[in-house]
Design an enzyme around this catalytic site. Structure first.
Site, PDB file in Angstrom:
ATOM      1  N   LYS A  81      37.991  -3.215 -36.847  1.00 13.00           N
ATOM      2  CA  LYS A  81      36.123  -3.710 -36.567  1.00 13.00           C
ATOM      3  C   LYS A  81      36.456  -3.425 -35.485  1.00 13.00           C
ATOM      4  CE  LYS A  81      33.360  -6.104 -38.791  1.00 13.00           C
ATOM      5  NZ  LYS A  81      33.313  -5.728 -40.899  1.00 13.00           N
ATOM      6  N   GLY A 182      23.453 -18.216 -53.127  1.00 15.02           N
ATOM      7  CA  GLY A 182      22.284 -17.217 -52.300  1.00 15.02           C
ATOM      8  C   GLY A 182      22.189 -15.811 -53.424  1.00 15.02           C
ATOM      9  N   VAL A 183      21.095 -15.683 -52.820  1.00 12.96           N
ATOM     10  CA  VAL A 183      20.393 -14.975 -53.893  1.00 12.96           C
ATOM     11  C   VAL A 183      19.682 -13.000 -52.876  1.00 12.96           C
ATOM     12  CG1 VAL A 183      20.323 -15.498 -56.410  1.00 12.96           C
ATOM     13  CG2 VAL A 183      18.577 -16.497 -54.625  1.00 12.96           C
TER      14      VAL A 183
HETATM   15  P1  NAD Z   1      21.963 -12.187 -47.153  1.00 16.75           P
HETATM   16  O1  NAD Z   1      21.545 -11.608 -45.952  1.00 16.75           O
HETATM   17  O2  NAD Z   1      20.632 -10.427 -48.072  1.00 16.75           O
HETATM   18  O3  NAD Z   1      21.970 -12.637 -48.610  1.00 16.75           O
HETATM   19  C1  NAD Z   1      22.758 -14.220 -48.381  1.00 16.75           C
HETATM   20  C2  NAD Z   1      21.646 -14.876 -49.201  1.00 16.75           C
HETATM   21  O4  NAD Z   1      21.837 -16.685 -49.236  1.00 16.75           O
HETATM   22  C3  NAD Z   1      19.725 -15.323 -47.616  1.00 16.75           C
HETATM   23  O5  NAD Z   1      19.209 -15.295 -49.172  1.00 16.75           O
HETATM   24  C4  NAD Z   1      19.961 -16.785 -47.788  1.00 16.75           C
HETATM   25  O6  NAD Z   1      19.352 -17.067 -47.421  1.00 16.75           O
HETATM   26  C5  NAD Z   1      21.155 -17.297 -48.727  1.00 16.75           C
HETATM   27  N1  NAD Z   1      22.111 -18.151 -47.878  1.00 16.75           N
HETATM   28  C6  NAD Z   1      22.872 -18.489 -46.525  1.00 16.75           C
HETATM   29  N2  NAD Z   1      23.238 -20.067 -45.865  1.00 16.75           N
HETATM   30  C7  NAD Z   1      23.033 -20.760 -47.619  1.00 16.75           C
HETATM   31  C8  NAD Z   1      23.442 -21.595 -48.531  1.00 16.75           C
HETATM   32  N3  NAD Z   1      24.388 -22.589 -47.593  1.00 16.75           N
HETATM   33  N4  NAD Z   1      23.130 -21.789 -50.132  1.00 16.75           N
HETATM   34  C9  NAD Z   1      22.601 -21.136 -50.475  1.00 16.75           C
HETATM   35  N5  NAD Z   1      22.593 -19.993 -49.936  1.00 16.75           N
HETATM   36  C10 NAD Z   1      22.292 -19.550 -48.533  1.00 16.75           C
HETATM   37  O7  NAD Z   1      22.909 -11.467 -47.088  1.00 16.75           O
HETATM   38  P2  NAD Z   1      24.348 -10.331 -48.684  1.00 16.75           P
HETATM   39  O8  NAD Z   1      24.314  -9.106 -47.541  1.00 16.75           O
HETATM   40  O9  NAD Z   1      23.509 -10.578 -49.615  1.00 16.75           O
HETATM   41  O10 NAD Z   1      25.375 -10.837 -48.442  1.00 16.75           O
HETATM   42  C11 NAD Z   1      25.840 -11.977 -49.057  1.00 16.75           C
HETATM   43  C12 NAD Z   1      27.396 -12.312 -48.907  1.00 16.75           C
HETATM   44  O11 NAD Z   1      28.035 -11.056 -49.473  1.00 16.75           O
HETATM   45  C13 NAD Z   1      28.161 -12.120 -47.268  1.00 16.75           C
HETATM   46  O12 NAD Z   1      28.851 -13.607 -46.954  1.00 16.75           O
HETATM   47  C14 NAD Z   1      28.128 -10.908 -47.089  1.00 16.75           C
HETATM   48  O13 NAD Z   1      29.313 -10.974 -46.196  1.00 16.75           O
HETATM   49  C15 NAD Z   1      29.015 -10.410 -48.447  1.00 16.75           C
HETATM   50  N6  NAD Z   1      29.019  -8.430 -48.414  1.00 16.75           N
HETATM   51  C16 NAD Z   1      27.354  -8.033 -48.161  1.00 16.75           C
HETATM   52  C17 NAD Z   1      28.096  -6.647 -48.892  1.00 16.75           C
HETATM   53  C18 NAD Z   1      26.672  -5.985 -48.827  1.00 16.75           C
HETATM   54  O14 NAD Z   1      27.284  -4.866 -49.138  1.00 16.75           O
HETATM   55  N7  NAD Z   1      26.051  -6.389 -48.675  1.00 16.75           N
HETATM   56  C19 NAD Z   1      29.594  -6.615 -48.931  1.00 16.75           C
HETATM   57  C20 NAD Z   1      30.696  -7.389 -49.069  1.00 16.75           C
HETATM   58  C21 NAD Z   1      30.597  -8.369 -49.289  1.00 16.75           C
END
Ligand code: NAD
Length: 349
Positions: A81, A182-183
């Protein structure tokens, strides 16, 4: 400051590089946990840290996590990382990105970067001007790569189905109630897939417009962000923040399964034990959310096509079942079983 070797998160990292480019103002850390299975793959985070010790700790912790995630996804990649230390204003210049690309290149392929918090797809393209050790570039026709979110969402959806089969004995999600925290990219994708097969969705998002638009689109119910973890549901699906599973929040859960895409869901290892003692089936986060890394790793390693990526993502339920089998056999909670399996795969078990 504690010596890096004495930090609890050092955990026998193969290397910890502190990089500086005075001209561009770049300060970056590249942590390489393991190259046992292949080049150390893991994204770059651009973040403002309180101090350099916090930045090193984050890099070490995330890098070990990538070793485990890549190993459990069956990828020929080790774990690493990078973090770029941002100033308080988050200023990122093209010169800084070029210097960072040179820093990656100087490691000769032992570390391969990708996108993480604070970095964009455009930054990956810029990095590719200075090094070939980068993934997450725009996909060529029918190829792997690009935005990892939809692939992560598909893997999480398949993992939720596997958990429901295991915990509730149901072969499909029709009528199954899923509470999604979180959507965004991942949670929104899971919600759409699950709604399409008849699941009942309750969702919460800190961005109210986001939540309303999706709820209208798929016919879901909205609750507040304070309520989502205590909704009476079959599955709680965390797809927002890390460290949300604590002694306090676990005591309030009213779901039979916790399975979602957020990284580092357990606040402490003991929280995995707490879920287990409440009889809640937990899908270890780095096993269920590996779809995105599968997408970018196969792009880098093989220049694979979408079909190869999809076939590998389809194996996520098998890996979860292997973890749950191990948990049943040993009595250890699934998170501890997954860690032990990953350690064996990287030759440290
Ligand atoms: P994103 O930013 O697209 O979506 C996150 C959503 O969570 C946003 O809509 C935000 O408003 C909402 N949010 C933030 N705080 C919140 C709370 N306290 N309560 C409810 N909703 C809340 O991010 P993402 O890409 O969908 O990633 C989501 C999670 O998955 C993160 O933890 C990320 O590290 C993990 N992740 C993502 C990927 C990927 O491919 N995008 C891969 C592995 C892990």
């Amino acid at each position: 400051m504690t010596s890096p070797w004495d930090m609890p998160d050092f955990d026998d990292h193969e290397a910890l590089h502190l990089m500086r480019d005075a001209e561009s103002g770049l300060s970056a850390i590249i942590a390489i946990h393991s190259t046992h299975l292949g080049p150390a793959g893991g994204g770059t985070r651009f973040w403002h840290y309180a101090d350099s010790e916090a930045a090193i700790t984050d890099a070490l912790r995330l890098s070990r996590g990538m070793s485990y995630k890549n190993a459990m996804a069956g990828l020929a990649m080790g774990g690493g990382k990078a973090v770029i230390l941002s100033d308080a204003k988050g200023m990122k210049s093209p010169e800084m990105i070029s210097a960072f690309a040179r820093a990656i290149d100087s490691l000769g392929g032992r570390y391969v970067t990708a996108q993480d918090v604070g970095m964009s797809a455009a930054d990956m393209v810029a990095i590719s001007q200075g090094t070939r050790y980068v993934s997450g570039l725009p996909p060529k026709d029918g190829g792997a790569g690009g935005d990892p979110g939809p692939t992560t969402a598909m893997g999480v959806f398949l993992g939720v189905k596997a958990a429901v089969r295991r915990a509730l004995g149901k072969d499909d999600l029709a009528g199954v109630h899923i509470a999604i925290q979180g959507v965004g990219s991942v949670g929104g994708g899971v919600a759409r897939h699950a709604a399409a097969v008849g699941a009942r969705i309750t969702l919460a998002d800190k961005n109210g417009d986001h939540a309303t638009a999706l709820a209208t689109e798929i016919g879901a119910q909205i609750v507040s962000t304070d309520e989502i973890m205590s909704v009476e549901a079959d599955v709680f699906c965390p797809c927002a923040l890390g460290a949300i599973l604590t002694e306090h929040s676990i005591s309030k859960l009213r779901a039979a399964v916790v399975a979602g895409g957020a990284n580092n869901q357990l606040a402490t290892p003991a929280d995995g034990d707490r879920l287990q003692s409440r009889g809640i089936l937990y899908a270890p986060d780095y096993v269920i959310n590996a779809g995105g890394i599968i997408n970018v790793a196969l792009e880098y390693l093989d220049g694979a096509d979408r079909a190869t990526v999809d076939a590998k993502v389809l194996q996520i339920p098998d890996r979860l079942n292997a973890v749950w089998d191990g948990s049943e056999a040993s009595g250890q909670n699934p998170a501890r079983v997954a860690d032990a399996m990953a350690q064996r795969l990287i030759g440290r078990g």
